[in-house]
Motif scaffolding. Structure first.
Motif, PDB file in Angstrom:
ATOM      1  N   GLU A   1      14.680 -10.460  10.068  1.00 46.89           N
ATOM      2  CA  GLU A   1      15.061  -9.470  11.429  1.00 46.89           C
ATOM      3  C   GLU A   1      16.658  -9.309  11.113  1.00 46.89           C
ATOM      4  N   ASN A   2      17.334 -10.223  10.592  1.00 47.13           N
ATOM      5  CA  ASN A   2      18.771  -9.878  10.331  1.00 47.13           C
ATOM      6  C   ASN A   2      19.016  -8.813   9.495  1.00 47.13           C
ATOM      7  N   LEU A   3      18.327  -9.038   8.219  1.00 47.32           N
ATOM      8  CA  LEU A   3      18.429  -7.732   7.416  1.00 47.32           C
ATOM      9  C   LEU A   3      18.062  -6.518   7.934  1.00 47.32           C
ATOM     10  N   SER A   4      17.042  -6.326   8.539  1.00 46.90           N
ATOM     11  CA  SER A   4      16.392  -5.253   9.247  1.00 46.90           C
ATOM     12  C   SER A   4      17.282  -4.605   9.921  1.00 46.90           C
TER      13      SER A   4
ATOM     14  N   CYS B   1      16.905  -0.567   9.677  1.00 45.71           N
ATOM     15  CA  CYS B   1      15.570  -0.019   9.581  1.00 45.71           C
ATOM     16  C   CYS B   1      14.543  -1.297   9.323  1.00 45.71           C
ATOM     17  N   GLU B   2      13.064  -1.218   9.743  1.00 44.26           N
ATOM     18  CA  GLU B   2      12.399  -2.489   9.710  1.00 44.26           C
ATOM     19  C   GLU B   2      12.103  -2.569   8.304  1.00 44.26           C
ATOM     20  N   VAL B   3      12.614  -4.017   7.863  1.00 43.64           N
ATOM     21  CA  VAL B   3      12.148  -4.809   6.613  1.00 43.64           C
ATOM     22  C   VAL B   3      10.832  -5.291   6.761  1.00 43.64           C
ATOM     23  N   GLN B   4       9.905  -4.949   5.922  1.00 40.45           N
ATOM     24  CA  GLN B   4       8.317  -5.385   6.070  1.00 40.45           C
ATOM     25  C   GLN B   4       8.321  -6.781   5.182  1.00 40.45           C
ATOM     26  N   ALA B   5       7.321  -7.756   5.661  1.00 40.60           N
ATOM     27  CA  ALA B   5       7.187  -8.577   4.579  1.00 40.60           C
ATOM     28  C   ALA B   5       5.489  -9.110   4.981  1.00 40.60           C
ATOM     29  N   LYS B   6       4.948  -9.603   3.740  1.00 42.50           N
ATOM     30  CA  LYS B   6       3.569 -10.338   4.062  1.00 42.50           C
ATOM     31  C   LYS B   6       3.674 -11.587   3.557  1.00 42.50           C
ATOM     32  N   PRO B   7       2.583 -12.400   4.168  1.00 46.51           N
ATOM     33  CA  PRO B   7       2.647 -14.000   3.656  1.00 46.51           C
ATOM     34  C   PRO B   7       2.523 -13.989   2.194  1.00 46.51           C
ATOM     35  N   GLU B   8       1.796 -13.357   1.560  1.00 46.31           N
ATOM     36  CA  GLU B   8       1.697 -13.319   0.075  1.00 46.31           C
ATOM     37  C   GLU B   8       2.857 -12.568  -0.734  1.00 46.31           C
ATOM     38  N   GLY B   9       3.854 -12.401  -0.089  1.00 45.40           N
ATOM     39  CA  GLY B   9       5.254 -11.493  -0.728  1.00 45.40           C
ATOM     40  C   GLY B   9       5.731 -12.238  -1.744  1.00 45.40           C
TER      41      GLY B   9
ATOM     42  N   LEU C   1      22.096   1.163  -4.346  1.00 45.49           N
ATOM     43  CA  LEU C   1      21.225   1.895  -4.565  1.00 45.49           C
ATOM     44  C   LEU C   1      20.859   2.875  -3.285  1.00 45.49           C
ATOM     45  N   ASP C   2      20.232   4.056  -3.670  1.00 45.87           N
ATOM     46  CA  ASP C   2      19.816   5.066  -2.483  1.00 45.87           C
ATOM     47  C   ASP C   2      18.267   4.739  -1.999  1.00 45.87           C
ATOM     48  N   VAL C   3      18.706   3.809  -0.550  1.00 46.85           N
ATOM     49  CA  VAL C   3      17.388   3.194  -0.175  1.00 46.85           C
ATOM     50  C   VAL C   3      16.807   4.196   1.047  1.00 46.85           C
ATOM     51  N   ARG C   4      17.293   5.419   0.904  1.00 49.87           N
ATOM     52  CA  ARG C   4      16.948   6.326   2.272  1.00 49.87           C
ATOM     53  C   ARG C   4      15.639   6.820   2.046  1.00 49.87           C
ATOM     54  N   GLY C   5      14.894   6.894   3.015  1.00 48.07           N
ATOM     55  CA  GLY C   5      13.486   7.648   3.213  1.00 48.07           C
ATOM     56  C   GLY C   5      12.519   6.734   2.523  1.00 48.07           C
ATOM     57  N   ALA C   6      12.813   5.479   2.237  1.00 45.73           N
ATOM     58  CA  ALA C   6      11.614   4.624   1.666  1.00 45.73           C
ATOM     59  C   ALA C   6      11.437   3.315   2.604  1.00 45.73           C
ATOM     60  N   ALA C   7      10.246   3.095   2.549  1.00 48.23           N
ATOM     61  CA  ALA C   7       9.839   1.864   3.247  1.00 48.23           C
ATOM     62  C   ALA C   7      10.511   0.720   2.571  1.00 48.23           C
TER      63      ALA C   7
ATOM     64  N   GLY D   1       0.844  -1.128  -0.187  1.00 50.08           N
ATOM     65  CA  GLY D   1      -0.048   0.029  -0.060  1.00 50.08           C
ATOM     66  C   GLY D   1       0.599   1.295   0.030  1.00 50.08           C
ATOM     67  N   GLY D   2       1.780   1.359  -0.744  1.00 52.56           N
ATOM     68  CA  GLY D   2       2.754   2.370  -0.626  1.00 52.56           C
ATOM     69  C   GLY D   2       3.291   2.850  -2.095  1.00 52.56           C
ATOM     70  N   SER D   3       3.794   4.035  -2.586  1.00 55.12           N
ATOM     71  CA  SER D   3       4.248   4.306  -3.810  1.00 55.12           C
ATOM     72  C   SER D   3       5.674   4.520  -3.749  1.00 55.12           C
ATOM     73  N   GLU D   4       6.185   4.857  -2.477  1.00 52.92           N
ATOM     74  CA  GLU D   4       7.678   5.236  -2.112  1.00 52.92           C
ATOM     75  C   GLU D   4       8.226   3.845  -1.448  1.00 52.92           C
ATOM     76  N   LEU D   5       8.973   2.798  -2.212  1.00 56.18           N
ATOM     77  CA  LEU D   5       9.378   1.666  -1.650  1.00 56.18           C
ATOM     78  C   LEU D   5      10.629   1.098  -2.300  1.00 56.18           C
ATOM     79  N   VAL D   6      11.319   0.520  -1.211  1.00 58.81           N
ATOM     80  CA  VAL D   6      12.631  -0.342  -1.940  1.00 58.81           C
ATOM     81  C   VAL D   6      12.127  -1.656  -1.701  1.00 58.81           C
ATOM     82  N   VAL D   7      12.083  -2.518  -2.924  1.00 58.40           N
ATOM     83  CA  VAL D   7      11.614  -3.931  -2.873  1.00 58.40           C
ATOM     84  C   VAL D   7      12.776  -4.769  -3.009  1.00 58.40           C
ATOM     85  N   ILE D   8      12.987  -5.777  -1.961  1.00 59.81           N
ATOM     86  CA  ILE D   8      14.022  -6.754  -2.155  1.00 59.81           C
ATOM     87  C   ILE D   8      13.287  -7.973  -2.398  1.00 59.81           C
ATOM     88  N   ASP D   9      13.644  -8.505  -3.703  1.00 59.59           N
ATOM     89  CA  ASP D   9      13.239  -9.920  -4.029  1.00 59.59           C
ATOM     90  C   ASP D   9      14.140 -10.830  -4.093  1.00 59.59           C
TER      91      ASP D   9
END
Length: 254
Positions: free
Chosen positions: A226-229, A234-242, A205-211, A94-102
Motif C-alpha cells: 500500500e505504501n509503495l502504491s 498507482c496500485e501495485v498488484q500482488a498475488k500470494p504465489e508472488g 526506469l520508465d514505469v509509465r503505462g504498465a501495470a 496475465g499481462g505482457s506489459e508489466l513492471v515487476v518489482i521483486d
C-alpha cells in the motif's frame, strides 16, 4: 512420471523456491525452504522433496535459476533470474506489459516488460538496503518477525531512518530503542526506508503505462504494498504465489 511435468527451481540467497507445472501450465506443487550455507545440499533436499511427492527429476524437465542455479546437477538448463522473474510475473498476472518489482533477500530487481519481453531492468546487488535482508536485520534487532514489523508499521509514524546502509541503519534503530521510541514508530521507519529505496530505484526506469506487480518474499506484506502504491502513484498488484515467480518462470522456460 513423464516430461509433461516441468520443474522450476529458484535458489536465492535466502530462500529456495520450487514450482512444478503440469502439461497445461497449471501449478500443481510448490514449496519454499531456507537456502542454508550450501546450495548443493539445498538442491539435493529439493530432489528428495520431489521424490516424496512422487516426482522423479530424472523423468521430468527441470530448469534452475537464482544465485545457486549452478548447484543443481539434475537441471536440464540454467536461466538468469531476470528472464525467469519476468516470465513468472506474466504468468501470475496475465499481462505482457508489466513492471515487476521483486524484493529478494539480498537484492531488489525492477524489470520493465513490453510485448512480453524484457525491455530493461535495474538491480540493487551491492547493498542490502531495500531488501528482505534489511528487514530481517531490523526485525532481529527489535526482537520481532519481519511480518510483525510490517503490521506494526501501519500503526506508527513520525520517525525516520536517515542511513541507507544496513549497518548504520541498525545502529539508528538501536539508538531509537534506547531513547524509548515506540516500536510501531520504529517499524514505520524501517518499512518507509525500504519503500523509499525501491521508489528511488524505480525512478531509473520508465514505469509509465504498465501495470506494476510486486513479487518476492515481501509480496504478502499488505502495508508495504500500500505504501509503495501511494508513492508510485498507482496500485501495485500482488498475488500470494508472488514469491514463486522465479521458480514458475523457470518451469515455463522448458
Amino acid at each position: 512420471m513423464n516430461k509433461e511435468y516441468h520443474i522450476g527451481i529458484d535458489i536465492g540467497s535466502t530462500c529456495a523456491k520450487l514450482a512444478v507445472l503440469d502439461g497445461n501450465q497449471n501449478l500443481i506443487f510448490k514449496s519454499v525452504q531456507p537456502t542454508g550455507w550450501s546450495s548443493v545440499d539445498t538442491a539435493e533436499s529439493i530432489r528428495q522433496k520431489l521424490l516424496d511427492e512422487g516426482i522423479d527429476v530424472e523423468q521430468a524437465s527441470c530448469v534452475a535459476t537464482g544465485y545457486g542455479r549452478i548447484s543443481v546437477p539434475y537441471a536440464d538448463k540454467m536461466i538468469t533470474e531476470i528472464t525467469c522473474h519476468a516470465r513468472g510475473a506474466m504468468w501470475l498476472h496475465g499481462g505482457s506489459e508489466l513492471v515487476v518489482i521483486d524484493i529478494g533477500g539480498q537484492d531488489t530487481k525492477i524489470i520493465r516488460i513490453e510485448d512480453g519481453r524484457v525491455k530493461d531492468f535495474v538491480m540493487n546487488d551491492k547493498c542490502s538496503a531495500g531488501t528482505g535482508r534489511f528487514l530481517e536485520v531490523m526485525a532481529n534487532t527489535m526482537a520481532l518477525r519481519p511480518d510483525e514489523i510490517c503490521e506494526l508499521a501501519r500503526q506508527g509514524g513520525g520517525t525516520a531512518i536517515s542511513s541507507m546502509c544496513t549497518v548504520f541503519a541498525e545502529s539508528e534503530v538501536i539508538s531509537l530503542i534506547g531513547q524509548g521510541e515506540k516500536k510501531e514508530n520504529i517499524a514505520f521507519a524501517v518499512v518507509e526506508s525500504i519503500v523509499n529505496k525501491v521508489v528511488s530505484q524505480s525512478s531509473r526506469l520508465d514505469v509509465r503505462g504498465a501495470a506494476i506487480c510486486l513479487t518476492g518474499g515481501l509480496c504478502e506484506c499488505a502495508y508495504l504494498r500500500e505504501n509503495l502504491s501511494e508513492k508510485l502513484g498507482c496500485e501495485v498488484q500482488a498475488k500470494p504465489e508472488g514469491r514463486f515467480a522465479g521458480a514458475v518462470g523457470a518451469a515455463l522456460s522448458l
